[in-house]
Design an enzyme around this catalytic site. Structure first.
Site, PDB file in Angstrom:
ATOM      1  CG  HIS A  12      -0.313   0.037   2.534  1.00 30.51           C
ATOM      2  ND1 HIS A  12      -0.799  -0.648   3.622  1.00 30.51           N
ATOM      3  CD2 HIS A  12       0.784   0.679   2.982  1.00 30.51           C
ATOM      4  CE1 HIS A  12      -0.021  -0.423   4.665  1.00 30.51           C
ATOM      5  NE2 HIS A  12       0.948   0.384   4.304  1.00 30.51           N
ATOM      6  CG  HIS A  59      -0.352   4.005   7.917  1.00 29.41           C
ATOM      7  ND1 HIS A  59      -1.299   3.435   7.095  1.00 29.41           N
ATOM      8  CD2 HIS A  59       0.775   3.283   7.736  1.00 29.41           C
ATOM      9  CE1 HIS A  59      -0.755   2.415   6.443  1.00 29.41           C
ATOM     10  NE2 HIS A  59       0.494   2.305   6.811  1.00 29.41           N
ATOM     11  CG  HIS A 196       8.083  -1.113   4.394  1.00 31.91           C
ATOM     12  ND1 HIS A 196       7.202  -2.166   4.541  1.00 31.91           N
ATOM     13  CD2 HIS A 196       7.337  -0.009   4.698  1.00 31.91           C
ATOM     14  CE1 HIS A 196       6.008  -1.713   4.899  1.00 31.91           C
ATOM     15  NE2 HIS A 196       6.065  -0.409   5.020  1.00 31.91           N
ATOM     16  CD  GLU A 243       2.574  -1.623   6.638  1.00 31.52           C
ATOM     17  OE1 GLU A 243       2.409  -0.477   7.038  1.00 31.52           O
ATOM     18  OE2 GLU A 243       2.835  -1.876   5.436  1.00 31.52           O
TER      19      GLU A 243
END
Ligand code: DHB
Ligand code: FE
Length: 283
Positions: A12, A59, A196, A243
């Site tokens: 995303h 977030h 990441h 995630e």
């Protein structure tokens, strides 16, 4: 009866949404990212879902540090786009499906998974970017091709749910949707990842070897994938690699054996490894 026909795993990365909004997807940097999604958009058109059940993480947009639900189910009639710091993307308001969402809340909570019921919620890039990737360009005045039921998972503040908890929740969502008495083609999206890390000493970490192994496991060994521990995600896939537990909700809602119809992996987009997979149930 309603039926889950397919699952989609998809990163995303906010910059992907911005590249679409600014119409720069043909630039050298972005071309290989978007080429890998061309099949997916065609496939979405051909398999047109009636509803998308979309597992994502917020977030610090809908929730801040004052309240962090582990699993929050969107039961509202609509969800306005918003984004932390960036302002909302110029994309349509997301329409919900209150009847199916209420049915899922009842079925899953009585199945002993304690969801938070959200009758009002804004949705950020975690939800709108995968929708844009799969459904194509949508300006503010268009509408998305179908209603969406969002499920926000906490992966922002420790402790997030385990991969296995997410996988078992997916199975409960499958039972809920299977017992809904209306013929509906439902697709489930698991979003976020892949490897990441946006912060601190290891910022910029990407682990392509580990990501590819995860894609193989999500397709062919979901029980194995469900056993991956938090420490492994963080060590191997970076602090935001956690995630990926959200893909396990999607995978739990599918058959044990699925058909992989598409896979795309590209490094990098922004700070992140982009991963994508489409899995179809066989019946
Ligand atoms: C990036 C990736 C994310 O998953 C996110 O939520 C924000 C930023 C990035 O790669 O820049
Ligand atoms: Fe993210």
């Amino acid at each position: 009866m309603a039926k889950i026909t397919a699952g989609v795993g998809c990163s995303h990365v906010p910059a992907i949404g911005i590249a679409m909004d600014q119409k720069i997807t043909n630039q050298e940097y972005w071309k290989p990212v978007f080429e890998g999604f061309e099949f997916s958009r065609q496939w979405m058109k051909e398999n047109s879902p009636d509803i998308i059940f979309l597992v994502y993480n917020d977030h610090c947009t809908a929730f801040d540090a004052s309240c962090i639900p582990t699993f929050a189910l969107g039961c509202a009639a609509e969800f306005k786009p918003a984004d932390e710091g960036w302002g909302p993307r110029p994309v349509p308001v997301v329409k919900g499906h209150q009847q199916l969402a209420s049915h899922i809340a009842q079925s899953v909570i009585l199945d002993e998974f304690d969801l938070t019921i959200m009758n009002e919620m804004e949705v950020d890039h975690g939800l709108t970017v995968p929708l844009s990737i799969m459904c194509g360009d949508h300006g503010r005045d268009d509408s998305w091709p179908c209603p969406v039921i969002p499920l926000a998972v906490n992966v922002v503040q420790y402790p997030p749910p385990t991969g296995n908890r997410c996988y078992q929740l997916g199975k409960a969502i499958r039972r809920a949707i299977d017992s809904y008495d209306e013929d509906l083609n439902v697709m489930i999206f698991g979003t976020g990842g892949m490897s990441h890390q946006l912060q601190a000493e290891r910022a910029g970490l990407i682990n392509a070897e580990w990501d590819k192994r995860f894609l193989n496991m999500i397709a062919n060994d979901p029980d194995g994938a469900s056993k991956i521990q938090h420490l492994e995600y963080i060590r191997e896939a970076g602090s935001e690699g956690i995630e990926m537990v959200m893909w396990l909700v999607m995978r739990g809602a599918l058959d044990d054996k699925v058909t992989e119809v598409h896979r795309h992996y590209h490094v990098p987009a922004s700070n992140t490894a982009v991963g994508h997979i489409i899995l179809e149930n066989r019946e």
